[in-house]
Design a protein around this motif. Structure first.
Motif, PDB file in Angstrom:
ATOM      1  N   SER A  83       0.462  -3.369 -15.772  1.00  0.00           N
ATOM      2  CA  SER A  83      -0.169  -4.602 -16.223  1.00  0.00           C
ATOM      3  C   SER A  83       0.183  -5.811 -15.363  1.00  0.00           C
ATOM      4  CB  SER A  83       0.227  -4.889 -17.679  1.00  0.00           C
ATOM      5  OG  SER A  83       1.635  -4.984 -17.791  1.00  0.00           O
ATOM      6  N   ASP A  84       1.258  -5.702 -14.571  1.00  0.00           N
ATOM      7  CA  ASP A  84       1.681  -6.860 -13.785  1.00  0.00           C
ATOM      8  C   ASP A  84       1.173  -6.836 -12.336  1.00  0.00           C
ATOM      9  OD1 ASP A  84       3.244  -4.711 -13.063  1.00  0.00           O
ATOM     10  OD2 ASP A  84       5.095  -5.857 -12.875  1.00  0.00           O
ATOM     11  N   ILE A  85       0.245  -5.921 -12.026  1.00  0.00           N
ATOM     12  CA  ILE A  85      -0.328  -5.874 -10.676  1.00  0.00           C
ATOM     13  C   ILE A  85      -1.337  -6.996 -10.502  1.00  0.00           C
ATOM     14  CG2 ILE A  85      -1.942  -4.575  -9.216  1.00  0.00           C
ATOM     15  CD1 ILE A  85      -0.472  -2.064  -9.890  1.00  0.00           C
TER      16      ILE A  85
ATOM     17  N   LEU B  17       1.266  -2.758  -2.494  1.00  0.00           N
ATOM     18  CA  LEU B  17       1.532  -2.297  -3.866  1.00  0.00           C
ATOM     19  C   LEU B  17       3.012  -2.443  -4.225  1.00  0.00           C
ATOM     20  CD1 LEU B  17      -0.719   0.848  -4.460  1.00  0.00           C
ATOM     21  CD2 LEU B  17      -0.631  -1.236  -5.838  1.00  0.00           C
ATOM     22  N   LYS B  18       3.866  -2.305  -3.224  1.00  0.00           N
ATOM     23  CA  LYS B  18       5.297  -2.488  -3.457  1.00  0.00           C
ATOM     24  C   LYS B  18       5.605  -3.933  -3.843  1.00  0.00           C
ATOM     25  CE  LYS B  18       6.788   1.243  -0.392  1.00  0.00           C
ATOM     26  NZ  LYS B  18       7.513   1.586   0.872  1.00  0.00           N
ATOM     27  N   LYS B  19       4.693  -4.821  -3.467  1.00  0.00           N
ATOM     28  CA  LYS B  19       4.833  -6.235  -3.809  1.00  0.00           C
ATOM     29  C   LYS B  19       3.960  -6.606  -5.012  1.00  0.00           C
ATOM     30  CE  LYS B  19       5.526  -7.272   1.096  1.00  0.00           C
ATOM     31  NZ  LYS B  19       6.966  -7.621   1.033  1.00  0.00           N
ATOM     32  N   LYS B  20       3.475  -5.554  -5.712  1.00  0.00           N
ATOM     33  CA  LYS B  20       2.657  -5.717  -6.924  1.00  0.00           C
ATOM     34  C   LYS B  20       1.295  -6.367  -6.637  1.00  0.00           C
ATOM     35  CE  LYS B  20       5.752  -4.133  -9.850  1.00  0.00           C
ATOM     36  NZ  LYS B  20       5.522  -2.927 -10.696  1.00  0.00           N
TER      37      LYS B  20
ATOM     38  N   PRO C  20      -7.262  -1.633 -11.164  1.00  0.00           N
ATOM     39  CA  PRO C  20      -5.927  -1.081 -11.424  1.00  0.00           C
ATOM     40  C   PRO C  20      -5.913   0.426 -11.666  1.00  0.00           C
ATOM     41  CG  PRO C  20      -6.258  -3.108 -12.667  1.00  0.00           C
ATOM     42  CD  PRO C  20      -7.583  -2.757 -12.071  1.00  0.00           C
ATOM     43  N   PHE C  21      -7.002   0.961 -12.246  1.00  0.00           N
ATOM     44  CA  PHE C  21      -7.002   2.392 -12.562  1.00  0.00           C
ATOM     45  C   PHE C  21      -7.433   3.250 -11.373  1.00  0.00           C
ATOM     46  CE2 PHE C  21      -7.262   0.320 -16.698  1.00  0.00           C
ATOM     47  CZ  PHE C  21      -6.235   0.981 -17.375  1.00  0.00           C
ATOM     48  N   SER C  22      -7.610   2.613 -10.218  1.00  0.00           N
ATOM     49  CA  SER C  22      -7.923   3.367  -9.003  1.00  0.00           C
ATOM     50  C   SER C  22      -6.654   3.918  -8.361  1.00  0.00           C
ATOM     51  CB  SER C  22      -8.651   2.470  -7.995  1.00  0.00           C
ATOM     52  OG  SER C  22      -7.804   1.424  -7.537  1.00  0.00           O
ATOM     53  N   ILE C  23      -5.510   3.469  -8.836  1.00  0.00           N
ATOM     54  CA  ILE C  23      -4.228   3.957  -8.307  1.00  0.00           C
ATOM     55  C   ILE C  23      -3.553   4.857  -9.337  1.00  0.00           C
ATOM     56  CG2 ILE C  23      -3.887   2.038  -6.711  1.00  0.00           C
ATOM     57  CD1 ILE C  23      -2.109   0.711  -8.774  1.00  0.00           C
ATOM     58  N   ILE C  24      -2.599   5.644  -8.888  1.00  0.00           N
ATOM     59  CA  ILE C  24      -1.991   6.678  -9.732  1.00  0.00           C
ATOM     60  C   ILE C  24      -1.190   6.100 -10.893  1.00  0.00           C
ATOM     61  CG2 ILE C  24      -0.378   8.622  -9.771  1.00  0.00           C
ATOM     62  CD1 ILE C  24      -1.169   9.168  -6.851  1.00  0.00           C
ATOM     63  N   HIS C  25      -0.397   5.083 -10.635  1.00  0.00           N
ATOM     64  CA  HIS C  25       0.443   4.514 -11.688  1.00  0.00           C
ATOM     65  C   HIS C  25       0.133   3.030 -11.870  1.00  0.00           C
ATOM     66  CE1 HIS C  25       2.715   8.216 -11.870  1.00  0.00           C
ATOM     67  NE2 HIS C  25       2.990   8.141 -10.577  1.00  0.00           N
TER      68      HIS C  25
END
Length: 357
Positions: A26-28, A317-320, A18-23
């Motif tokens: 917790s729900d990804i 990512l738009k779909k989490k 999760p921390f590989s992306i900018i924002h």
């Protein structure tokens, strides 16, 4: 300031999570990290909660009890085991201890990028062997093993998922031994391979040029606690124990790892899920237009795509849903992604999202 030129040229390796992306949020739903799909066991969760008071105490710098537990688990003497703050710390310590600017390193690619990164930080010359299946290209690879050097091999390989047999690995080790070359075998995913046991831990007793890396991060879902271990000759381990920083592994991590090792039956359940769900994912995704799955032996799948990996990652990512963009992995390009094998419910969400792209 005068900075070591190896440090000036050093670049950190991109990874998933999760921390590989900018924002990050917790729900990804994270398919980019290859972690045990069942997560931590209920016993592990209870143990960690019960050990919270130990946070105020300095941990055992030698991880004495954990190494004893690892001795029982691996059947290798504790004097031949080093414990690290994740497997990656051990990779860097290994390179610092045993490689120099006079060492020639051979790495098959695509593979885990930290071998190259750590080796170059030690000033070595790195050569690459491009292959999507090392087992099939083994004779050509063996012919390129350097003298007085080091070979890094990931088994099963990340990101391809290919598994190398014990027989082939022993062939590499024997030839490398004749050439006075070290062989570093990364077995961080070996415990998540259903049906096969190609671990060569026992060969450490026979070959002094062999070093094996293991991780509790992948097998027991302890990524946040950072814990791994290495196995080698007494001389190797003595040196690695000498150069590691004091208190490199937290007390909580040591306790959690010890409990995990006593709960090995948990892995049996996990491997059944991996076998079933990897088949499910490959079967469905391969039917989608523009997706070609690589055969895998473990808990992740490399997929060749017609859509560029970064574009695909953004759309999902738009779909989490987060997948691993493999364009940053040497030996691959922007037509590859990697996904972890997760639970059926999670896998269904991924497939539905891919179908709607």
């Amino acid at each position: 300031m005068r900075i070591n030129p190896n440090i000036s040229a050093h670049q950190q390796i991109p990874h998933g999570g999760p921390f590989s992306i900018i924002h990050p949020s917790s729900d990804i739903l994270d398919f980019s990290s290859n972690i045990n799909p069942m997560g931590i066991s209920s016993l592990m969760r209870k143990t960690i909660k019960n050990q919270l008071d130990t946070i105020q105490i300095y941990p055992d710098s030698e991880s004495t009890q954990l190494r004893k537990n690892l001795q029982r688990y691996t059947k290798i003497p504790s004097s031949q085991i080093v414990v690290g703050n994740g497997a990656t710390e051990i990779i860097y310590n290994f390179c610092q201890a045993f490689l120099s600017n006079k060492t020639s390193v051979l790495i098959p690619i695509p593979t885990f990028g930290e071998y190259e990164s750590a080796a170059k930080l030690s000033g070595v010359k790195v050569s690459f062997f491009k292959t999507m299946n090392l087992e099939k290209d083994i004779d050509d690879f063996i012919s390129k093993i350097p003298n007085n050097g080091c070979v890094f091999i990931c088994n099963p390989n990340n990101p391809t998922g290919n598994l190398i047999t014990k027989k082939t690995l022993q062939k590499i080790i024997i030839l490398a031994n004749k050439r006075k070359t070290l062989v570093f075998i990364d077995e961080c995913f070996i415990e998540l391979v259903p049906d096969h046991n190609e671990s060569i831990i026992k060969l450490v007793k026979k070959y002094d040029n062999l070093f094996i890396l293991r991780s509790l991060t992948k097998s027991f879902a302890l990524a946040g606690l950072r814990i791994g271990y290495g196995i080698g000759s007494k001389q190797m381990i003595s040196i690695l124990n000498k150069i590691k920083i004091p208190w490199n592994v937290s007390g909580l991590a040591q306790q959690a790892a010890s409990i995990a090792l006593s709960h090995s039956s948990y892995l049996t359940k996990v491997k059944k899920i991996i076998k079933k769900e990897s088949y499910y994912l490959i079967n469905y995704i391969s039917k989608l237009k523009g997706f070609q799955c690589n055969a895998t032996s473990t808990n992740f799948i490399l997929i060749k795509t017609k859509t560029k990996s970064k574009i695909l990652q953004k759309k999902l990512l738009k779909k989490k849903i987060l997948i691993r963009d493999c364009s940053t992995i040497r030996g691959l390009n922007d037509n590859y992604i990697r996904i972890a094998v997760k639970t059926r419910k999670e896998n269904e969400k991924l497939i539905k999202a891919l179908e709607r792209l």
